[in-house]
Design a protein around this motif. Structure first.
Motif, PDB file in Angstrom:
ATOM      1  N   GLN A 173      -4.211   8.450   3.785  1.00  0.00           N
ATOM      2  CA  GLN A 173      -3.815   7.385   4.653  1.00  0.00           C
ATOM      3  C   GLN A 173      -4.177   6.079   4.136  1.00  0.00           C
ATOM      4  O   GLN A 173      -3.647   5.276   4.374  1.00  0.00           O
ATOM      5  CB  GLN A 173      -4.133   7.730   5.968  1.00  0.00           C
ATOM      6  CG  GLN A 173      -3.656   8.867   6.777  1.00  0.00           C
ATOM      7  CD  GLN A 173      -4.195  10.249   6.068  1.00  0.00           C
ATOM      8  OE1 GLN A 173      -5.471  10.288   5.790  1.00  0.00           O
ATOM      9  NE2 GLN A 173      -3.694  11.302   6.529  1.00  0.00           N
ATOM     10  N   LEU A 174      -5.380   5.999   3.612  1.00  0.00           N
ATOM     11  CA  LEU A 174      -5.892   4.647   3.232  1.00  0.00           C
ATOM     12  C   LEU A 174      -4.893   4.174   1.927  1.00  0.00           C
ATOM     13  O   LEU A 174      -4.469   3.059   1.890  1.00  0.00           O
ATOM     14  CB  LEU A 174      -7.341   4.477   2.507  1.00  0.00           C
ATOM     15  CG  LEU A 174      -7.990   3.390   1.731  1.00  0.00           C
ATOM     16  CD1 LEU A 174      -7.660   2.349   2.605  1.00  0.00           C
ATOM     17  CD2 LEU A 174      -9.031   3.749   1.382  1.00  0.00           C
ATOM     18  N   LEU A 175      -4.641   5.072   0.976  1.00  0.00           N
ATOM     19  CA  LEU A 175      -3.827   4.644  -0.076  1.00  0.00           C
ATOM     20  C   LEU A 175      -2.325   4.492   0.337  1.00  0.00           C
ATOM     21  O   LEU A 175      -1.711   3.473  -0.174  1.00  0.00           O
ATOM     22  CB  LEU A 175      -3.975   5.814  -1.021  1.00  0.00           C
ATOM     23  CG  LEU A 175      -4.584   5.683  -2.408  1.00  0.00           C
ATOM     24  CD1 LEU A 175      -6.248   5.596  -1.922  1.00  0.00           C
ATOM     25  CD2 LEU A 175      -4.770   6.770  -3.649  1.00  0.00           C
ATOM     26  N   ARG A 176      -1.894   5.268   1.317  1.00  0.00           N
ATOM     27  CA  ARG A 176      -0.616   4.975   1.640  1.00  0.00           C
ATOM     28  C   ARG A 176      -0.420   3.650   2.506  1.00  0.00           C
ATOM     29  O   ARG A 176       0.798   3.049   2.619  1.00  0.00           O
ATOM     30  CB  ARG A 176       0.102   6.281   2.544  1.00  0.00           C
ATOM     31  CG  ARG A 176       0.012   7.389   1.444  1.00  0.00           C
ATOM     32  CD  ARG A 176       0.404   8.763   2.296  1.00  0.00           C
ATOM     33  NE  ARG A 176       1.758   8.628   2.924  1.00  0.00           N
ATOM     34  CZ  ARG A 176       2.724   9.090   2.127  1.00  0.00           C
ATOM     35  NH1 ARG A 176       2.558   9.559   0.980  1.00  0.00           N
ATOM     36  NH2 ARG A 176       3.845   9.311   2.670  1.00  0.00           N
ATOM     37  N   ALA A 177      -1.458   3.484   3.217  1.00  0.00           N
ATOM     38  CA  ALA A 177      -1.328   2.052   3.952  1.00  0.00           C
ATOM     39  C   ALA A 177      -1.284   0.915   3.128  1.00  0.00           C
ATOM     40  O   ALA A 177      -0.547  -0.051   3.301  1.00  0.00           O
ATOM     41  CB  ALA A 177      -2.554   2.016   4.938  1.00  0.00           C
ATOM     42  N   LEU A 178      -2.054   1.038   1.991  1.00  0.00           N
ATOM     43  CA  LEU A 178      -2.049  -0.041   1.052  1.00  0.00           C
ATOM     44  C   LEU A 178      -0.767  -0.209   0.168  1.00  0.00           C
ATOM     45  O   LEU A 178      -0.345  -1.284  -0.170  1.00  0.00           O
ATOM     46  CB  LEU A 178      -3.216   0.103  -0.051  1.00  0.00           C
ATOM     47  CG  LEU A 178      -4.603  -0.079   0.627  1.00  0.00           C
ATOM     48  CD1 LEU A 178      -5.494   0.364  -0.658  1.00  0.00           C
ATOM     49  CD2 LEU A 178      -5.122  -1.490   0.940  1.00  0.00           C
ATOM     50  N   ALA A 179      -0.022   0.833  -0.042  1.00  0.00           N
ATOM     51  CA  ALA A 179       1.286   0.769  -0.411  1.00  0.00           C
ATOM     52  C   ALA A 179       2.544   0.428   0.761  1.00  0.00           C
ATOM     53  O   ALA A 179       3.485   0.506   0.346  1.00  0.00           O
ATOM     54  CB  ALA A 179       1.410   1.995  -0.924  1.00  0.00           C
ATOM     55  N   GLY A 180       2.008   0.334   1.946  1.00  0.00           N
ATOM     56  CA  GLY A 180       3.025   0.072   2.991  1.00  0.00           C
ATOM     57  C   GLY A 180       3.932   1.083   3.486  1.00  0.00           C
ATOM     58  O   GLY A 180       5.089   1.076   4.050  1.00  0.00           O
ATOM     59  N   VAL A 181       3.478   2.287   2.944  1.00  0.00           N
ATOM     60  CA  VAL A 181       3.972   3.548   3.551  1.00  0.00           C
ATOM     61  C   VAL A 181       3.516   4.031   4.785  1.00  0.00           C
ATOM     62  O   VAL A 181       4.525   4.601   5.483  1.00  0.00           O
ATOM     63  CB  VAL A 181       3.798   4.736   2.394  1.00  0.00           C
ATOM     64  CG1 VAL A 181       4.589   6.110   2.871  1.00  0.00           C
ATOM     65  CG2 VAL A 181       4.292   4.266   0.910  1.00  0.00           C
ATOM     66  N   GLU A 182       2.306   3.472   5.263  1.00  0.00           N
ATOM     67  CA  GLU A 182       2.107   3.976   6.622  1.00  0.00           C
ATOM     68  C   GLU A 182       1.541   2.619   7.201  1.00  0.00           C
ATOM     69  O   GLU A 182       1.144   1.685   6.487  1.00  0.00           O
ATOM     70  CB  GLU A 182       0.967   5.075   6.567  1.00  0.00           C
ATOM     71  CG  GLU A 182       1.473   6.437   6.103  1.00  0.00           C
ATOM     72  CD  GLU A 182       0.318   7.470   6.515  1.00  0.00           C
ATOM     73  OE1 GLU A 182      -0.776   7.294   7.260  1.00  0.00           O
ATOM     74  OE2 GLU A 182       0.733   8.579   5.767  1.00  0.00           O
ATOM     75  N   ARG A 183       1.563   2.458   8.415  1.00  0.00           N
ATOM     76  CA  ARG A 183       1.191   1.218   9.403  1.00  0.00           C
ATOM     77  C   ARG A 183      -0.417   1.219   9.168  1.00  0.00           C
ATOM     78  O   ARG A 183      -1.172   2.107   9.294  1.00  0.00           O
ATOM     79  CB  ARG A 183       1.659   1.166  10.720  1.00  0.00           C
ATOM     80  CG  ARG A 183       3.343   1.341  10.587  1.00  0.00           C
ATOM     81  CD  ARG A 183       3.826   0.194   9.898  1.00  0.00           C
ATOM     82  NE  ARG A 183       3.452  -1.063  10.361  1.00  0.00           N
ATOM     83  CZ  ARG A 183       4.282  -1.666  11.310  1.00  0.00           C
ATOM     84  NH1 ARG A 183       5.180  -1.061  11.983  1.00  0.00           N
ATOM     85  NH2 ARG A 183       3.837  -3.018  11.872  1.00  0.00           N
TER      86      ARG A 183
END
Length: 381
Positions: A173-183
């Motif tokens: 979730q941390l990586l995906r948040a940095l990529a703008g995929v998750e809030r």
């Protein structure tokens, strides 16, 4: 239910197959194969989607079938699992046999050396001395999202930061948040500018590229060609008067095909016809083709990849980082993190509980940090 009962599989028989988890589907496929009472059973990467407890259950069924007289061919890149169940091991490299050995007489280290053609000790690329005062390319402060946070860390130019931890503790979730995929809320800055994570387009425009761990679902377009998959993010740069020529695209990827050792018949063949390792290499071409990449977020970059392709990917990531890019690698393989990264952070319950510096990096040290963090926590958030 009566049919599945002997296999001990807790599968809801009224559910749609698509509603089952990947692990349940994998075990269900195995049960279906056994219902035909086979004389020979061919298993191709059968434990990719399974957790440790499910692997034990699966191997118990495999050994039971072997004792019953079924001949089993078990193909896997997970060498400890192979050695745990196999009587004999045959090693292939580039499609050529390197010999067959009694499983009891060879170690994991011996097999890796045969698979990659060199000793394990020299399999990882060299890590040049890192400048502790190098420019910060990614700075994260108080970032909080689904299943993680708040977290604070920085990644510097020319550095690979590893992210370790038991599965389900917020690493993905941390990586995906940095990529703008998750809030997420909090602060993240790339190269001194606030990172716009409201959508995936924001980080991408600022040079932050995500390599998803869900290769088939998010990283590739299965029916499109190798060429199209490699150049999908840079079409505007390859266009002339609004049109993109295939020759121009192929010229752009030819050098990368050689550098990454992508094994394919043609750049025009569908990417789904390539092996998992070669598919991963093609998705890795995108940050190489983009001239504006600053940070690579790699989620399980070698998952489902054979050993030879794995080290090609390591070399490619290290080469890109040596050019001045920063990378964050989330991996469930402690050996991979120890051999590839300059520094590793360990997450538990969504927070960073330990940072392991370069001089202390090692497989055992990472495992101890993960186990130690789990021993004092109640589980993932």
């Amino acid at each position: 239910e009566r049919t599945l009962a002997p296999f001990g599989l807790p599968i809801p028989v009224a559910a749609a197959a698509g509603a089952l988890s990947l692990a349940q589907r994998q075990l269900f496929e195995f049960a279906k194969a056994l219902l035909t009472r086979p004389k020979v059973l061919l298993l191709d990467e059968p434990t990719t989607a399974l957790g440790p407890q499910e692997v034990e259950q699966f191997h118990a069924l495999v050994l039971e079938q072997a004792r019953a007289g079924v001949a089993i061919v078990y193909v896997s890149h997970r060498l400890p699992e192979v050695l745990a169940v196999a009587d004999r091991v045959t090693v292939l490299r580039d499609g050529v046999g390197q010999g067959t050995y009694d499983a009891a007489s060879v170690s994991e280290k011996d097999i890796v050396a045969l698979m990659i053609g060199r000793p394990l000790e020299v399999a990882f690329p060299d890590r040049p001395a890192r400048d502790a005062e190098a420019e910060v390319l990614l700075a994260v402060s108080g970032l909080r999202g689904e299943r993680f946070g708040p977290v604070d860390f920085v990644v510097r130019k020319g550095e690979i930061l590893g992210v370790a931890g038991a599965e389900g503790n917020g690493q993905v979730q941390l990586l995906r948040a940095l990529a703008g995929v998750e809030r997420a809320v909090g602060s993240a800055a790339c190269d001194g500018r606030e990172l716009d994570t409201r959508s995936p387009l924001g980080p991408l425009r600022q040079g932050v590229v995500l390599l998803s761990g869900d290769r088939r679902g998010e990283a590739i377009f299965p029916v499109l060609s190798v060429r199209a998959n490699a150049t999908v993010q840079v079409l505007r740069r390859l266009a002339r008067f609004g049109l993109v020529g295939r020759r121009r695209e192929r010229t752009a990827i030819d050098d990368l095909v050689r550098r990454l050792r992508v094994r394919m018949a043609s750049a025009e063949q569908p990417i789904q016809s390539l092996s998992g390792g070669n598919q991963q290499k093609v998705s890795l071409m995108r940050p190489f083709l983009r001239g504006d990449v600053k940070v690579i977020l790699a989620e399980e970059p070698t998952q489902g990849v054979d050993v030879g392709a794995r080290f090609d990917i390591y070399e490619a990531l290290r080469a890109k980082v040596d050019d001045g890019v920063a990378a964050i690698v989330k991996s469930s393989d402690p050996l991979e993190l120890a051999g590839l990264c300059d520094r590793v952070i360990v997450m538990s319950r969504g927070r960073i509980v330990e940072e392991i510096p370069r001089e202390e990096l090692g497989e055992r040290r990472i495992v101890e940090a993960i186990v130690g963090s789990r021993a004092t926590e109640g589980g993932p958030v």
